[in-house]
Design a protein around this motif. Sequence first.
Motif, mmCIF file in Angstrom:
data_model
loop_
_atom_site.group_PDB
_atom_site.id
_atom_site.type_symbol
_atom_site.label_atom_id
_atom_site.label_comp_id
_atom_site.label_asym_id
_atom_site.label_seq_id
_atom_site.Cartn_x
_atom_site.Cartn_y
_atom_site.Cartn_z
ATOM 1 N N ARG A 1 29.993 51.808 21.204
ATOM 2 C CA ARG A 1 29.297 50.663 21.795
ATOM 3 C C ARG A 1 30.216 49.463 21.590
ATOM 4 N N ILE A 2 30.693 48.877 22.679
ATOM 5 C CA ILE A 2 31.690 47.798 22.556
ATOM 6 C C ILE A 2 31.277 46.617 23.416
ATOM 7 N N TRP A 3 31.515 45.414 22.862
ATOM 8 C CA TRP A 3 31.219 44.172 23.585
ATOM 9 C C TRP A 3 32.526 43.558 24.078
ATOM 10 N N GLY A 4 32.579 43.338 25.378
ATOM 11 C CA GLY A 4 33.756 42.764 26.015
ATOM 12 C C GLY A 4 33.740 43.231 27.461
ATOM 13 N N GLN A 5 34.660 42.704 28.268
ATOM 14 C CA GLN A 5 34.679 43.052 29.690
ATOM 15 C C GLN A 5 35.442 44.350 29.915
ATOM 16 N N ASN A 6 34.934 45.163 30.858
ATOM 17 C CA ASN A 6 35.727 46.324 31.249
ATOM 18 C C ASN A 6 36.967 45.820 32.005
ATOM 19 N N GLN A 7 37.897 46.747 32.269
ATOM 20 C CA GLN A 7 39.188 46.322 32.827
ATOM 21 C C GLN A 7 39.018 45.608 34.176
ATOM 22 N N ARG A 8 38.059 46.070 34.963
ATOM 23 C CA ARG A 8 37.871 45.456 36.279
ATOM 24 C C ARG A 8 37.381 44.009 36.125
ATOM 25 N N ALA A 9 36.444 43.788 35.201
ATOM 26 C CA ALA A 9 35.908 42.432 35.008
ATOM 27 C C ALA A 9 36.959 41.520 34.363
ATOM 28 N N ALA A 10 37.817 42.117 33.515
ATOM 29 C CA ALA A 10 38.846 41.316 32.841
ATOM 30 C C ALA A 10 39.893 40.803 33.824
ATOM 31 N N LYS A 11 39.863 41.340 35.060
ATOM 32 C CA LYS A 11 40.825 40.901 36.079
ATOM 33 C C LYS A 11 40.706 39.404 36.356
ATOM 34 N N PHE A 12 39.530 38.843 36.103
ATOM 35 C CA PHE A 12 39.385 37.398 36.301
ATOM 36 C C PHE A 12 40.437 36.646 35.501
ATOM 37 N N GLU A 13 40.766 37.162 34.308
ATOM 38 C CA GLU A 13 41.786 36.499 33.502
ATOM 39 C C GLU A 13 43.161 37.113 33.721
ATOM 40 N N CYS A 14 43.201 38.411 33.996
ATOM 41 C CA CYS A 14 44.490 39.117 33.983
ATOM 42 C C CYS A 14 45.254 39.015 35.290
ATOM 43 N N SER A 15 44.591 38.610 36.352
ATOM 44 C CA SER A 15 45.320 38.394 37.613
ATOM 45 C C SER A 15 44.877 37.074 38.230
ATOM 46 N N LYS A 16 45.764 36.082 38.136
ATOM 47 C CA LYS A 16 45.423 34.764 38.684
ATOM 48 C C LYS A 16 45.377 34.814 40.209
ATOM 49 N N ALA A 17 46.186 35.713 40.807
ATOM 50 C CA ALA A 17 46.191 35.833 42.275
ATOM 51 C C ALA A 17 44.854 36.404 42.745
ATOM 52 N N TRP A 18 44.381 37.421 42.056
ATOM 53 C CA TRP A 18 43.089 38.013 42.423
ATOM 54 C C TRP A 18 41.951 37.015 42.217
ATOM 55 N N SER A 19 42.014 36.288 41.117
ATOM 56 C CA SER A 19 41.007 35.281 40.796
ATOM 57 C C SER A 19 40.945 34.206 41.886
ATOM 58 N N GLN A 20 42.131 33.810 42.351
ATOM 59 C CA GLN A 20 42.219 32.814 43.434
ATOM 60 C C GLN A 20 41.558 33.367 44.704
ATOM 61 N N TRP A 21 41.867 34.637 44.992
ATOM 62 C CA TRP A 21 41.258 35.286 46.172
ATOM 63 C C TRP A 21 39.735 35.284 46.041
ATOM 64 N N PHE A 22 39.236 35.659 44.847
ATOM 65 C CA PHE A 22 37.787 35.743 44.604
ATOM 66 C C PHE A 22 37.135 34.378 44.863
ATOM 67 N N CYS A 23 37.752 33.328 44.312
ATOM 68 C CA CYS A 23 37.178 31.978 44.461
ATOM 69 C C CYS A 23 37.100 31.599 45.934
ATOM 70 N N GLU A 24 38.180 31.875 46.669
ATOM 71 C CA GLU A 24 38.186 31.491 48.083
ATOM 72 C C GLU A 24 37.186 32.331 48.875
ATOM 73 N N GLN A 25 37.111 33.601 48.556
ATOM 74 C CA GLN A 25 36.217 34.526 49.269
ATOM 75 C C GLN A 25 34.751 34.129 49.097
ATOM 76 N N TYR A 26 34.391 33.684 47.878
ATOM 77 C CA TYR A 26 32.970 33.442 47.583
ATOM 78 C C TYR A 26 32.619 31.959 47.431
ATOM 79 N N GLY A 27 33.565 31.089 47.765
ATOM 80 C CA GLY A 27 33.267 29.663 47.762
ATOM 81 C C GLY A 27 33.115 29.054 46.374
ATOM 82 N N VAL A 28 33.821 29.631 45.377
ATOM 83 C CA VAL A 28 33.853 28.981 44.054
ATOM 84 C C VAL A 28 34.860 27.838 44.174
#
Length: 432
Positions: free
Chosen positions: A95-122
């Motif tokens: 039982r572990i507390w923390g983000q799975n690898q897919r959720a951690a992408k918010f921090e681990c890929s700035k390019a993906w994070s940028q895409w997410f923000c633009e895609q969803y209007g953040v």
Amino acid sequence: MKIHVVGGCGRVHALVWKLLQSMQVTALYCAPGNAGIAGEKLLNGDAVVCFPVGPADVEKQLVLAKEQKPDLVICSEEDPLGLGIVDRFQAGGFRIWGQNQRAAKFECSKAWSQWFCEQYGVPCAMGESFRSEADVLAFARRLRWQCVLKADGLALGKGAFVCHTEQEVRDAISVIRKLGPAGELIVVQELLQGRETSLHFFCDGRTAQLMPSSVDHKSIGEAGVGPNTGGMGTVSPDPHLTSEEYLDIAKAIMTPWLIGCKKEGIDFRGVLYPGVMLTAQGPKVLEFNARFGDSEAQTHLVRLETDLVEIIQASIDGNLCNLDITWKPGSSVCVVLASKGYPGDSSKEKGRMISGLNTLTQYPNLKPFHAGTTLREGNVVVNGGRVLGLTTWAETLEEARLTAYRAANEIRFGNERPIFRCDIGGPILNLR
Ligand code: AMP
Ligand code: GLY
């Protein structure tokens, strides 16, 4: 309950300190920990045990867990999260507390994070990502060289470069390229004007609970002068925001963020920490972190009243909406004491004896959280760039600051005063 904590930086010491206040914790060990963590005790008087296993050594962390059989594992560090520590431990039945690898992408890929923000209007800084140097230069030229270059991947807080000239852009490209795979993709963003503030949320895969506001102080020198560091200190709450303004900022970011996560099927359980620039056009996300900030964690956790184990369990189980999380009123301040040379090479300072820690017990509402410290022949010695985070809490910000700075003046590394900023939470609005 037996707990395994991954890591050994200042925010991890703060997490351990808060966990130890829970009646539910009957044993706790940390890998690798530091001298401060090794000095902590459980409510039952037992000592915290530290094991020399690096946070990013996921396989060795797993071997340790198989030996120790913890009931709960806690990870709030980006490197192991990015390497998929949560997925590995879950596959091993933990039982572990923390983000799975897919959720951690918010921090681990700035390019993906940028895409997410633009895609969803953040709301975020406008930007694009490129692999070729020529494309980076062409886009930066369109921005008249007023831009920020960022390595896509993790770079220990050293992957972002604020530029104003062509030469600065060229220099940033060559430094980013030296980071290896983390710097193969480069994000170029417009240079935003404003001041920064930190938001933190506990997330449970469906909802997000807002923590108090805070302001990190990133540059090594006072009033935003000098190179960026991992953070030289934090004040919480942000003294320049009203609660209403803070709530509006949080809503502007989190409403589209939660919708985006649902649409993408991202199961984000753990802490989300958006770094935000407050601009004349409204708040804009600079980066997402999938963990507590360091030293924001220190200022938040000294004010947290609710049992942290309960929050973590609810975050894992998707039950945060049933929990009332409460915070001590007033303010908290963390002043980081760093060794000479930081944020550059401070390795020569390693091994310097730290004195003055014993005198700190005279100060009420002060906790010295350790970061780059270790034990040598029973003495606490310097073992890194950011060494201690003197954290205080009080009814007023001024009181908290006064105690933190009185305490800072007691500490010596060898015969020398540590490096610290005198304007943490000060009246001058910090720009960086
Ligand atoms: P990051 O690692 O993305 O948080 O960037 C580190 C620091 O660079 C931030 O804390 C800001 O001080 C600065 N920064 C990052 N992105 C921008 C931007 N688009 N405009 C202005 N400053 C930025
Ligand atoms: N407070 C800066 C960081 O943790 O990244």
